[in-house]
Design an enzyme around this catalytic site. Structure first.
Site, PDB file in Angstrom:
ATOM      1  N   ASP A   1     -17.419  48.596 -46.273  1.00  0.00           N
ATOM      2  CA  ASP A   1     -15.985  48.859 -46.229  1.00  0.00           C
ATOM      3  C   ASP A   1     -15.589  49.614 -47.496  1.00  0.00           C
ATOM      4  OD1 ASP A   1     -15.435  47.124 -43.846  1.00  0.00           O
ATOM      5  OD2 ASP A   1     -16.224  45.604 -45.195  1.00  0.00           O
TER       6      ASP A   1
ATOM      7  N   ASP B   1     -22.182  45.490 -43.086  1.00  0.00           N
ATOM      8  CA  ASP B   1     -21.456  46.751 -42.927  1.00  0.00           C
ATOM      9  C   ASP B   1     -20.801  47.113 -44.250  1.00  0.00           C
ATOM     10  OD1 ASP B   1     -19.258  45.017 -43.115  1.00  0.00           O
ATOM     11  OD2 ASP B   1     -19.136  44.824 -40.938  1.00  0.00           O
TER      12      ASP B   1
ATOM     13  N   ASP C   1      -8.935  37.944 -48.731  1.00  0.00           N
ATOM     14  CA  ASP C   1      -8.984  36.512 -48.443  1.00  0.00           C
ATOM     15  C   ASP C   1      -9.616  35.664 -49.546  1.00  0.00           C
ATOM     16  OD1 ASP C   1     -11.413  37.660 -47.761  1.00  0.00           O
ATOM     17  OD2 ASP C   1     -11.462  36.928 -45.697  1.00  0.00           O
TER      18      ASP C   1
END
Ligand code: ATP
Ligand code: MG
Length: 432
Positions: A65, A63, A147
């Site tokens: 982002d 996907d 992260d």
């Protein structure tokens, strides 16, 4: 492929021919449209996260982002098809048919005063867990809130430039999964990162250093503080990403199963029937995904809970509860216990129960019953489940071949297509 300029942040330039090829081939045109519209409105906008990581690894991104300095409200005003979702971590979903582009506003630092006030934008628990993360900032601060270094790369598609604040490109080259900042602090802030670490190790086949692995193990119990809905969403990414079998082994190795499945002991034991069944099912799911076939999370959860359902059912049968009631009691108990860890939506619970129920019907065959069983809306899943049980050695190979042949002789009539209903937007996004 990349020309790297050692500025701060390091900037890697895609060479123009390759850049163009990469754009044409791999980047979603919808993501590019979103970036271009944000830029026209004088906002900054970059493609970020897993998509850049995967493109550089020559994998197909799952996907796309986008990160921007526009606030969720400002984004919403620019796109009719935009929806702000999440409270803890607000993001904007921009829908283009079946594709959703996730747009996040650059996150910033939490100041202690803001956090203790438990404002609308920031809240941190006493243990250091981020309960609300809607403090906005600039791109550099945003990179620090991400992260892993390999997930903190920002692509400007017009310039073909990738901004790398935390040596993500070096880590991609050396196949290292490196947390940004101090592992203990970052896992405390959001224990779901423990699962994300396990997932990326497995997906990318990257290394984690010992300090991070020890910190993961130490902070895994904090997963008990994560809501069952968020854990369910995260779990689906673990089992349904096309490498479920490898993933499951990794979860066992990192001792994470107790935080995901209530009856984890049997599943951890490689020799147990439960584990054999799970392995067969995960392998089957991986194959189906690689062939572009559909999957339902109900199936894998039905597999994980099946040995428990049988065990619970046996204990009811031992108390002379009739078979049908014993099964339903056991199914409810197993789903309730699992639901305390990962919330399984009602429609999936129903599907799981149907798959289980079919196991009785598929193994008690009379000509009349068979003709009815094959028309059951969940027949296919029930049959696949039966084949797995035979493959795992739970039951002798007997009924599977019967049903395989039965379907050839009695093809399942086409069911009218169910109308496609758009999925409801997720209530809770998966980011802190
Ligand atoms: P994939 O989509 O392949 O699963 P991804 O890295 O894109 O991997 P997403 O869940 O789509 O993962 O998240 C997009 C990006 O948002 C990540 O790359 C990361 O930069 C950031 N992110 C997501 N979850 C977290 C988290 N729990 N903590 C910090 N940053 C996060
Ligand atoms: Mg992603």
């Amino acid at each position: 492929m990349l020309t790297i300029v050692n500025s701060k942040p390091a900037i890697a330039y895609l060479q123009s021919k390759e850049q163009q090829a990469l754009m044409d081939k791999c980047i979603s045109t919808n993501a590019l449209k979103v970036i271009s519209r944000l830029k026209k409105a004088n906002f900054k906008a970059y493609l970020v996260g897993g998509a850049i990581r995967d493109l550089l690894l020559e994998k197909h991104p799952k996907d796309f982002d986008v990160a921007t300095d526009a606030t969720p409200e400002q984004i919403r005003k620019l796109f009719k098809n935009a929806l702000i979702i999440g409270r803890r971590f607000q993001i904007v979903h921009i829908r283009f048919g079946r594709e959703i582009i996730e747009v996040t506003t650059f996150r910033g630092k939490h100041t202690p005063t803001e956090s203790t006030k438990k404002s609308k934008t920031s809240a941190i628990s006493e243990e250091g867990m981020l309960l609300r993360d809607n403090v906005f900032g600039n791109m550099e601060e945003d990179a620090e809130r991400r992260d892993f270094s390999v997930n903190a790369l920002y692509l400007d598609p017009d310039k073909g430039a990738i901004y790398d604040y935390h040596n993500g490109i070096d880590d991609l080259e050396s196949k290292s999964l490196r947390l940004i900042g101090d592992p203990d602090t970052r896992f405390k802030e959001d224990p779901v990162r423990v699962l994300r670490a396990a997932r990326f190790v497995s997906k990318l086949q990257f290394k984690l250093n010992d300090e991070t692995i020890n910190s993961m193990k130490a902070h895994a119990p904090l997963l008990q503080k994560i809501s069952p809905s968020r854990l369910f969403d995260e779990s689906l990414k673990l089992y349904n990403a096309g490498f479920g079998e490898r993933m499951f082994r990794q979860l066992c190795e990192f001792e994470l199963l107790p935080y995901l499945l209530f009856d984890h002991e049997a599943l951890t034991d490689e020799q147990s029937l439960a584990r054999k069944l799970a392995n067969c099912a995960l392998k089957n799911t991986d194959t189906r995904l690689s062939q572009g076939k559909s999957i339902t999370p109900a199936f894998i959860y039905a597999v994980f809970l099946w040995p428990s359902v049988q065990r619970l059912m046996d204990s009811h049968l031992a108390q002379n509860v009739p078979l049908f009631s014993a099964f339903h009691l056991a199914a409810t108990e197993a789903q309730t216990l699992q639901g305390q860890i990962t919330h399984i939506p009602k429609r999936l619970q129903t599907a799981m129960r149907e798959i289980w129920e079919l196991q009785f019907r598929l193994t008690q065959i009379t000509p009349k019953k068979a003709a009815r069983t094959i028309t059951h809306p969940r027949f296919r899943a029930g049959y696949d489940f039966l084949l797995l049980r035979e493959e795992a050695g739970e039951i002798p190979t007997e009924f599977g071949p019967f049903w395989t042949e039965y379907q050839i002789k009695n093809p399942i009539p086409d069911r009218p297509n169910r109308q496609h209903r758009p999925r409801k937007p997720r209530r809770r996004p998966d980011k802190p």
